[in-house]
Design a protein around this motif. Structure first.
Motif, PDB file in Angstrom:
ATOM      1  N   ARG A 138       0.815  -1.211   0.000  1.00  0.00           N
ATOM      2  CA  ARG A 138       0.000   0.000   0.000  1.00  0.00           C
ATOM      3  C   ARG A 138       0.851   1.264   0.000  1.00  0.00           C
ATOM      4  NH1 ARG A 138      -5.161   0.049  -1.746  1.00  0.00           N
ATOM      5  NH2 ARG A 138      -6.316  -1.741  -0.935  1.00  0.00           N
ATOM      6  N   GLN A 139       2.099   1.153   0.447  1.00  0.00           N
ATOM      7  CA  GLN A 139       3.011   2.290   0.431  1.00  0.00           C
ATOM      8  C   GLN A 139       3.764   2.410  -0.891  1.00  0.00           C
ATOM      9  OE1 GLN A 139       3.043   4.618   2.904  1.00  0.00           O
ATOM     10  NE2 GLN A 139       1.348   3.361   3.679  1.00  0.00           N
ATOM     11  N   GLY A 140       3.404   1.585  -1.861  1.00  0.00           N
ATOM     12  CA  GLY A 140       4.007   1.675  -3.186  1.00  0.00           C
ATOM     13  C   GLY A 140       5.258   0.841  -3.373  1.00  0.00           C
ATOM     14  N   ILE A 141       5.585  -0.024  -2.413  1.00  0.00           N
ATOM     15  CA  ILE A 141       6.761  -0.891  -2.556  1.00  0.00           C
ATOM     16  C   ILE A 141       6.373  -2.090  -3.417  1.00  0.00           C
ATOM     17  CG2 ILE A 141       8.536  -2.168  -1.325  1.00  0.00           C
ATOM     18  CD1 ILE A 141       8.494   0.794  -0.681  1.00  0.00           C
ATOM     19  N   PRO A 142       7.108  -2.394  -4.479  1.00  0.00           N
ATOM     20  CA  PRO A 142       6.783  -3.579  -5.297  1.00  0.00           C
ATOM     21  C   PRO A 142       6.799  -4.850  -4.457  1.00  0.00           C
ATOM     22  CG  PRO A 142       8.395  -2.182  -6.408  1.00  0.00           C
ATOM     23  CD  PRO A 142       8.243  -1.636  -5.027  1.00  0.00           C
ATOM     24  N   THR A 143       5.975  -5.812  -4.860  1.00  0.00           N
ATOM     25  CA  THR A 143       5.817  -7.030  -4.079  1.00  0.00           C
ATOM     26  C   THR A 143       7.141  -7.775  -3.904  1.00  0.00           C
ATOM     27  OG1 THR A 143       3.534  -7.259  -4.850  1.00  0.00           O
ATOM     28  CG2 THR A 143       4.581  -9.221  -3.930  1.00  0.00           C
ATOM     29  N   GLY A 144       7.942  -7.827  -4.962  1.00  0.00           N
ATOM     30  CA  GLY A 144       9.222  -8.528  -4.866  1.00  0.00           C
ATOM     31  C   GLY A 144      10.151  -7.906  -3.842  1.00  0.00           C
ATOM     32  N   ARG A 145      10.229  -6.584  -3.847  1.00  0.00           N
ATOM     33  CA  ARG A 145      11.111  -5.911  -2.901  1.00  0.00           C
ATOM     34  C   ARG A 145      10.533  -5.954  -1.487  1.00  0.00           C
ATOM     35  NH1 ARG A 145      11.922  -0.764  -3.442  1.00  0.00           N
ATOM     36  NH2 ARG A 145      13.874  -0.952  -2.303  1.00  0.00           N
ATOM     37  N   ALA A 146       9.213  -5.896  -1.361  1.00  0.00           N
ATOM     38  CA  ALA A 146       8.595  -6.017  -0.036  1.00  0.00           C
ATOM     39  C   ALA A 146       8.851  -7.402   0.551  1.00  0.00           C
ATOM     40  CB  ALA A 146       7.095  -5.741  -0.136  1.00  0.00           C
ATOM     41  N   THR A 147       8.736  -8.433  -0.289  1.00  0.00           N
ATOM     42  CA  THR A 147       9.014  -9.797   0.169  1.00  0.00           C
ATOM     43  C   THR A 147      10.482  -9.953   0.547  1.00  0.00           C
ATOM     44  OG1 THR A 147       7.281 -10.592  -1.317  1.00  0.00           O
ATOM     45  CG2 THR A 147       8.791 -12.225  -0.427  1.00  0.00           C
ATOM     46  N   ALA A 148      11.368  -9.314  -0.233  1.00  0.00           N
ATOM     47  CA  ALA A 148      12.797  -9.381   0.086  1.00  0.00           C
ATOM     48  C   ALA A 148      13.087  -8.718   1.430  1.00  0.00           C
ATOM     49  CB  ALA A 148      13.609  -8.713  -1.024  1.00  0.00           C
ATOM     50  N   SER A 149      12.384  -7.641   1.754  1.00  0.00           N
ATOM     51  CA  SER A 149      12.593  -6.985   3.046  1.00  0.00           C
ATOM     52  C   SER A 149      12.133  -7.885   4.194  1.00  0.00           C
ATOM     53  CB  SER A 149      11.858  -5.643   3.091  1.00  0.00           C
ATOM     54  OG  SER A 149      10.465  -5.823   3.259  1.00  0.00           O
ATOM     55  N   LEU A 150      11.041  -8.625   3.979  1.00  0.00           N
ATOM     56  CA  LEU A 150      10.597  -9.575   5.000  1.00  0.00           C
ATOM     57  C   LEU A 150      11.629 -10.687   5.201  1.00  0.00           C
ATOM     58  CD1 LEU A 150       6.797 -10.012   4.153  1.00  0.00           C
ATOM     59  CD2 LEU A 150       7.884  -8.368   5.683  1.00  0.00           C
ATOM     60  N   ALA A 151      12.227 -11.141   4.091  1.00  0.00           N
ATOM     61  CA  ALA A 151      13.256 -12.176   4.203  1.00  0.00           C
ATOM     62  C   ALA A 151      14.481 -11.653   4.947  1.00  0.00           C
ATOM     63  CB  ALA A 151      13.645 -12.662   2.811  1.00  0.00           C
ATOM     64  N   LEU A 152      14.870 -10.413   4.662  1.00  0.00           N
ATOM     65  CA  LEU A 152      16.007  -9.822   5.360  1.00  0.00           C
ATOM     66  C   LEU A 152      15.702  -9.650   6.842  1.00  0.00           C
ATOM     67  CD1 LEU A 152      18.820  -8.550   5.178  1.00  0.00           C
ATOM     68  CD2 LEU A 152      17.716  -6.363   4.644  1.00  0.00           C
ATOM     69  N   TYR A 153      14.497  -9.223   7.156  1.00  0.00           N
ATOM     70  CA  TYR A 153      14.053  -9.093   8.544  1.00  0.00           C
ATOM     71  C   TYR A 153      14.128 -10.438   9.267  1.00  0.00           C
ATOM     72  CZ  TYR A 153      10.582  -8.427  12.317  1.00  0.00           C
ATOM     73  OH  TYR A 153       9.922  -8.388  13.514  1.00  0.00           O
ATOM     74  N   SER A 154      13.644 -11.489   8.604  1.00  0.00           N
ATOM     75  CA  SER A 154      13.631 -12.814   9.223  1.00  0.00           C
ATOM     76  C   SER A 154      15.029 -13.396   9.378  1.00  0.00           C
ATOM     77  CB  SER A 154      12.774 -13.769   8.383  1.00  0.00           C
ATOM     78  OG  SER A 154      11.448 -13.292   8.279  1.00  0.00           O
ATOM     79  N   LEU A 155      15.964 -12.981   8.529  1.00  0.00           N
ATOM     80  CA  LEU A 155      17.332 -13.480   8.612  1.00  0.00           C
ATOM     81  C   LEU A 155      18.139 -12.750   9.680  1.00  0.00           C
ATOM     82  CD1 LEU A 155      19.680 -15.206   7.505  1.00  0.00           C
ATOM     83  CD2 LEU A 155      20.095 -13.378   5.837  1.00  0.00           C
ATOM     84  N   VAL A 156      17.966 -11.433   9.763  1.00  0.00           N
ATOM     85  CA  VAL A 156      18.776 -10.624  10.668  1.00  0.00           C
ATOM     86  C   VAL A 156      18.427 -10.906  12.130  1.00  0.00           C
ATOM     87  CG1 VAL A 156      19.155  -8.238  11.444  1.00  0.00           C
ATOM     88  CG2 VAL A 156      19.305  -8.806   9.029  1.00  0.00           C
ATOM     89  N   LYS A 157      17.138 -11.117  12.438  1.00  0.00           N
ATOM     90  CA  LYS A 157      16.732 -11.289  13.831  1.00  0.00           C
ATOM     91  C   LYS A 157      17.408 -12.485  14.513  1.00  0.00           C
ATOM     92  CE  LYS A 157      12.799 -10.388  15.555  1.00  0.00           C
ATOM     93  NZ  LYS A 157      11.367 -10.421  15.916  1.00  0.00           N
ATOM     94  N   PRO A 158      17.398 -13.696  13.928  1.00  0.00           N
ATOM     95  CA  PRO A 158      18.096 -14.801  14.617  1.00  0.00           C
ATOM     96  C   PRO A 158      19.601 -14.623  14.665  1.00  0.00           C
ATOM     97  CG  PRO A 158      17.260 -15.517  12.489  1.00  0.00           C
ATOM     98  CD  PRO A 158      16.681 -14.170  12.739  1.00  0.00           C
ATOM     99  N   VAL A 159      20.183 -14.010  13.622  1.00  0.00           N
ATOM    100  CA  VAL A 159      21.632 -13.773  13.647  1.00  0.00           C
ATOM    101  C   VAL A 159      21.984 -12.815  14.781  1.00  0.00           C
ATOM    102  CG1 VAL A 159      23.574 -12.805  12.369  1.00  0.00           C
ATOM    103  CG2 VAL A 159      21.931 -14.271  11.193  1.00  0.00           C
ATOM    104  N   ALA A 160      21.218 -11.721  14.899  1.00  0.00           N
ATOM    105  CA  ALA A 160      21.481 -10.754  15.970  1.00  0.00           C
ATOM    106  C   ALA A 160      21.239 -11.383  17.342  1.00  0.00           C
ATOM    107  CB  ALA A 160      20.599  -9.524  15.776  1.00  0.00           C
ATOM    108  N   LYS A 161      20.208 -12.212  17.453  1.00  0.00           N
ATOM    109  CA  LYS A 161      19.933 -12.870  18.739  1.00  0.00           C
ATOM    110  C   LYS A 161      21.074 -13.798  19.135  1.00  0.00           C
ATOM    111  CE  LYS A 161      16.778 -16.058  18.931  1.00  0.00           C
ATOM    112  NZ  LYS A 161      15.454 -16.735  18.938  1.00  0.00           N
TER     113      LYS A 161
END
Length: 332
Positions: free
Chosen positions: A126-149
């Motif tokens: 809804r903020q105008g981010i393409p679906t592919g890039r929005a999905t990539a941001s979710l993947a990056l979010y999911s990867l960074v959290k366990p690494v940082a933990k």
């Protein structure tokens, strides 16, 4: 037909067609009501736990409970910070925070953070981010959290060597071999699936390229690096602070460092189990770990139940209302 009949036919307007609600409008109305219905069903199924936790919170120290409420609110700010750090574009802070508050309600209904990711994905679209890039941001979010933990866990183990007397908490070689085998099997099955199913190969590779490109761009911007990695590292500290302050309000005889380390160990051990919001396996492991640190089992159990009431049940209805409002206003 006479001229009078022709003029009458031209001047009389055709009957107005009755408009029926469009399919998208009906779907939006259903999505507006769905969160409230799901929460009502879940509340009916888990009413004993909610009632027990609420009774324990009513008898707790109000000062420590106020601190726990503060850290609970801070957790949504930290989640919004990580989401912003996973994207180069600047998102509206108010709406981003509201979306994460609503995502928290959805996250406790669906397993493996699917609810939170679905809400966030829709918000980014809804903020105008393409679906592919929005999905990539979710993947990056999911990867960074366990690494940082994991990095935070290592820092805790180095900073508090006296807490390493964990006894039976340390997994044996057989357990480690089983975990390593499961990880390798999952990676092999993923590679085999991508090799055998050719239609999956192109979108997966495209998503991987997008994610790598965005990650490279983000890591050239210090503000995004601080938001992404700093927020991910702060997440277990804030969550552990909620548990610790709830425990202190009930008289839990553990230090803040012990409670946070217990959370890090338990969530790392069983956090991959797909339960809604981590409820169930992580709770049991957390009680077991705090008991291993010297807390009475009953008090550790009461702490976890009260913590869940404060972080899940108390904000659940407001979060569902915010979710419905965001859907109604087409923010989601």
């Amino acid at each position: 037909m006479s001229q009078l009949g022709i003029d009458h036919a031209l001047t009389v307007p055709p009957p107005t067609a009755v408009r029926s609600p469009t399919a998208s409008r009906l779907v939006r109305r259903a999505l507006t009501v769905a969160p409230l219905l799901l929460i009502g069903a879940w509340a009916a199924a888990d009413w004993p736990s909610m009632r027990d936790g609420a009774a324990r919170l009513a008898a707790a120290d109000p000062g420590w409970l106020l601190a726990a409420a503060f850290f609970t609110c801070l957790s949504w700010v930290v989640a919004a910070l990580i989401r912003q750090g996973a994207l180069p574009e600047r998102l509206p802070p108010g709406l981003l925070l509201a979306s994460q508050f609503a995502a928290g309600a959805a996250n406790h209904v669906l397993p493996a953070s699917l609810g939170a990711h679905a809400v966030t994905l829709r918000f980014l679209q809804r903020q105008g981010i393409p679906t592919g890039r929005a999905t990539a941001s979710l993947a990056l979010y999911s990867l960074v959290k366990p690494v940082a933990k994991t990095l935070v866990l290592l820092v805790f183990l180095l900073a508090f060597p006296g807490l390493l007397r964990l006894g039976e908490l340390v997994p044996d070689g057989r357990t480690m071999a089983l975990v390593a085998g499961a990880v390798l099997t999952l990676l092999a099955l993923t590679a085999l699936l991508l090799t055998a199913v050719r239609p999956l190969r192109r979108p997966v590779l495209s998503l991987l390229r997008t994610a790598l490109t965005d990650a490279r761009v983000l890591h050239t911007r210090p503000s995004r690096v601080l938001a992404l990695w700093g927020g991910a590292a702060a997440t277990p500290l804030v969550q552990g602070s909620v548990i610790a302050t709830v425990g202190f309000s009930l008289g839990l005889p553990l230090s803040w460092a012990q409670v946070v380390l217990a959370l890090l160990l338990s969530s790392t051990a069983v956090g991959a189990v797909p339960a809604p919001g981590g409820i169930g396996p992580v709770d049991a492991a957390l009680v077991f770990t705090m008991a291993a640190f010297g807390a009475p089992v009953g008090l550790a159990t009461a702490t976890v139940i009260a913590y869940r009431v404060l972080t899940v049940w108390v904000p659940l209805l407001p979060g569902a209302l915010v979710l419905s409002a965001l859907v109604q206003r087409k923010v989601l």
